[in-house]
Design a protein around this motif. Structure first.
Motif, PDB file in Angstrom:
ATOM      1  N   HIS A 182       0.990  -1.320  -0.153  1.00 20.88           N
ATOM      2  CA  HIS A 182       0.071  -0.036  -0.006  1.00 20.88           C
ATOM      3  C   HIS A 182       0.884   1.325   0.013  1.00 20.88           C
ATOM      4  O   HIS A 182       0.554   2.333  -0.338  1.00 20.88           O
ATOM      5  CB  HIS A 182      -0.961   0.036   1.210  1.00 20.88           C
ATOM      6  CG  HIS A 182      -0.348   0.374   2.381  1.00 20.88           C
ATOM      7  ND1 HIS A 182       0.167  -0.541   3.437  1.00 20.88           N
ATOM      8  CD2 HIS A 182      -0.368   1.663   2.940  1.00 20.88           C
ATOM      9  CE1 HIS A 182       0.609   0.419   4.399  1.00 20.88           C
ATOM     10  NE2 HIS A 182       0.420   1.511   4.321  1.00 20.88           N
ATOM     11  N   HIS A 187       0.568   6.327   0.454  1.00 21.61           N
ATOM     12  CA  HIS A 187       1.710   7.132   0.942  1.00 21.61           C
ATOM     13  C   HIS A 187       2.314   7.937  -0.360  1.00 21.61           C
ATOM     14  O   HIS A 187       3.245   8.528  -0.003  1.00 21.61           O
ATOM     15  CB  HIS A 187       2.465   6.554   1.789  1.00 21.61           C
ATOM     16  CG  HIS A 187       1.692   5.899   3.148  1.00 21.61           C
ATOM     17  ND1 HIS A 187       0.731   6.366   3.595  1.00 21.61           N
ATOM     18  CD2 HIS A 187       1.904   4.632   3.537  1.00 21.61           C
ATOM     19  CE1 HIS A 187       0.270   5.414   4.775  1.00 21.61           C
ATOM     20  NE2 HIS A 187       0.802   4.310   4.526  1.00 21.61           N
ATOM     21  N   ASP A 341      -3.087   6.042   7.096  1.00 24.86           N
ATOM     22  CA  ASP A 341      -3.369   4.592   7.397  1.00 24.86           C
ATOM     23  C   ASP A 341      -4.978   4.302   8.140  1.00 24.86           C
ATOM     24  O   ASP A 341      -5.646   3.535   8.030  1.00 24.86           O
ATOM     25  CB  ASP A 341      -2.187   4.015   8.122  1.00 24.86           C
ATOM     26  CG  ASP A 341      -1.085   3.738   7.294  1.00 24.86           C
ATOM     27  OD1 ASP A 341      -1.125   3.249   6.150  1.00 24.86           O
ATOM     28  OD2 ASP A 341       0.015   3.583   7.623  1.00 24.86           O
TER      29      ASP A 341
HETATM   30 FE   LIG Z   1       0.807   2.881   5.909  1.00 18.39          FE
END
Ligand SMILES: [Fe+2]
Ligand code: FES
Length: 429
Positions: A182, A187, A341
């Motif tokens: 991810h 990010h 997150d």
């Molecule tokens: Fe993360």
């Protein structure tokens, strides 16, 4: 490798007497920041861990403990008690309890009564390592040696620790932490902007190749999760995350920046503490690093005053900025890596229904971590097999980020980098 409904239930249930709850109670648990109990006889604090309501206090001699949150007399919260002369005294009728849970005074009963000797409440030992208070909630005779994961053993000046309330089960937070793929998406645009990630050569490879190949290998304490991305014709860029039982991850480093790590500790089955740690094995954290971490950079966040709850939360859609999302300043539109997150993980609901998920090849670290947890819980429940990772030697590991020739397996090429050798630099680019 789909989970059965029973396995899912086992994985997410951590109260006492559940298989996972009993497994977790065999490990030292990050319970409080030392700043929450700053000195002997300071005010006690409420602590909820693994579904148990407790009170933490530091007695007159500086001993820490977690004890039952409620007075056994008539159920008053001991949070309202008086912390004095080596014990916590209930404010209702004055019963007093020491760090071992013994009732040491019962001023409401006749002087000749020995009733107090018959009253005892749950009490768990708590120790201080650096800026963290660690509790042990398992059977006294199975108490392991104190943790030696690197950030727990370094001088306090080399470590920065924060904790953040997350409104999910611990497992989906943990799964986010060991899911290296991810990073190329969630990010993506933060890697260049964030002061604790910017400038690392690895960022180039992370953004260039969003389809990492995973190789996951068991370690003594958990898993080595290797994510391989294309670098050039001869080499791969490897990011190797450490998963340590039962809920720790060590993030692969970014250039010379501080290393990041996490612990996801169940408060109960629908909330957890996301502990976020940055550290450097060779130097103190700088004033500037402190400043940016306190202001929500890196893997930390900004809190509502006087709490460990983030300002950005579900009630304000995590302050999502659609123009930043459109302008490719933030992939998800949420500011800050921690809240990127948290927003996505909380959006799954407090306990993700894993019966509906569709896992791909990039989820192999998650699949193996679940199996490791399930196997350990079963072995402990069925024949008392001690859980993996309790031996401090198994905890002395590091994450790494490096380039390796395409024909070299990461377990070989990164073998040294993955060992914790005190007073040496970590391997990173
Ligand atoms: Fe993360
Ligand atoms: S309720 Fe605590 S002493 Fe009575």
């Amino acid at each position: 490798m789909a989970l059965t409904a029973e396995q899912q239930q086992t994985l997410v249930s951590t109260n006492a007497s559940t298989p996972m709850g009993e497994l977790f109670r065999r490990y030292w648990i990050p319970a409080l920041l030392a700043e929450e109990l700053p000195e002997p006889d300071c005010p006690p604090v409420r602590v909820r861990l693994l579904g148990e309501d407790l009170v933490g206090f530091c007695d007159s001699e500086g001993r820490y403990a977690l004890i039952d949150g409620f007075c056994p007399h008539r159920g008053v919260s001991l949070f309202f008690g008086r912390n004095e002369e080596c014990g916590l005294r209930c404010s209702y009728h004055g019963w007093k309890f020491d760090v071992e849970g013994r009732c040491v005074d019962m001023p409401s009963e006749p002087e000749e009564s020995n009733f107090k000797n018959k009253v005892r409440i749950a009490a768990y030992p708590m120790i201080r390592l650096g800026d963290v208070l660690w509790a042990y909630m398992g059977p006294p005779d199975a108490r392991p040696a104190p943790p030696e994961i690197e950030w727990a053993t370094l001088p306090a000046a080399q470590v920065y620790v924060s904790k953040r309330l997350q409104r999910t089960n611990y497992l989906q937070a943990l799964e986010g932490g060991i899911d290296s793929s991810h990073v190329s998406f969630t990010h993506r645009f933060s890697l260049d902007d964030d002061p604790l990630h910017a400038g690392a050569l690895g960022n180039v490879y992370l953004k260039k190749d969003g389809r990492p190949r995973f190789e996951v290998v068991e370690s003594d304490a958990g898993l080595y999760i290797g994510a391989r991305r294309n670098a050039d014709d001869e080499r791969y860029y490897w990011r190797i995350t450490q998963y340590l039982m039962p809920w720790y991850s060590i993030i692969p480093p970014f250039g010379e920046h501080l290393i990041g790590a996490h612990a996801w500790v169940p408060i109960d089955d629908e909330t957890c503490w996301a502990w976020s740690i940055n550290y450097h094995p060779l130097r103190a954290i700088t004033a500037e690093e402190h400043r940016v971490m306190r202001s929500g950079s890196g893997i930390h966040c900004v809190y509502k005053p006087g709490t460990y709850e983030p300002v950005a939360d579900a009630s304000n859609d995590y302050l999502i900025d659609r123009s930043a999302q459109r302008a490719k300043k933030s992939f998800s539109g949420v500011a800050g890596i921690a809240m990127q997150d948290a927003s996505l993980q909380e959006s799954m609901g407090p306990i993700q229904d894993r019966m509906k998920e569709r896992l791909g090849t990039s989820d192999s670290g998650i699949i193996m971590a679940r199996q490791r947890l399930l196997r350990a819980a079963k072995a402990l429940a069925e024949d008392g097999t001690p859980p993996p990772g309790l031996d401090p030697a198994a905890q002395r590991v590091r994450s790494a980020a490096l380039l390796l020739p395409k024909d070299v397996p990461f377990q070989e090429g990164a073998a040294e980098a993955l060992q914790l050798r005190p007073n040496t630099a970590f391997v990173s680019l």
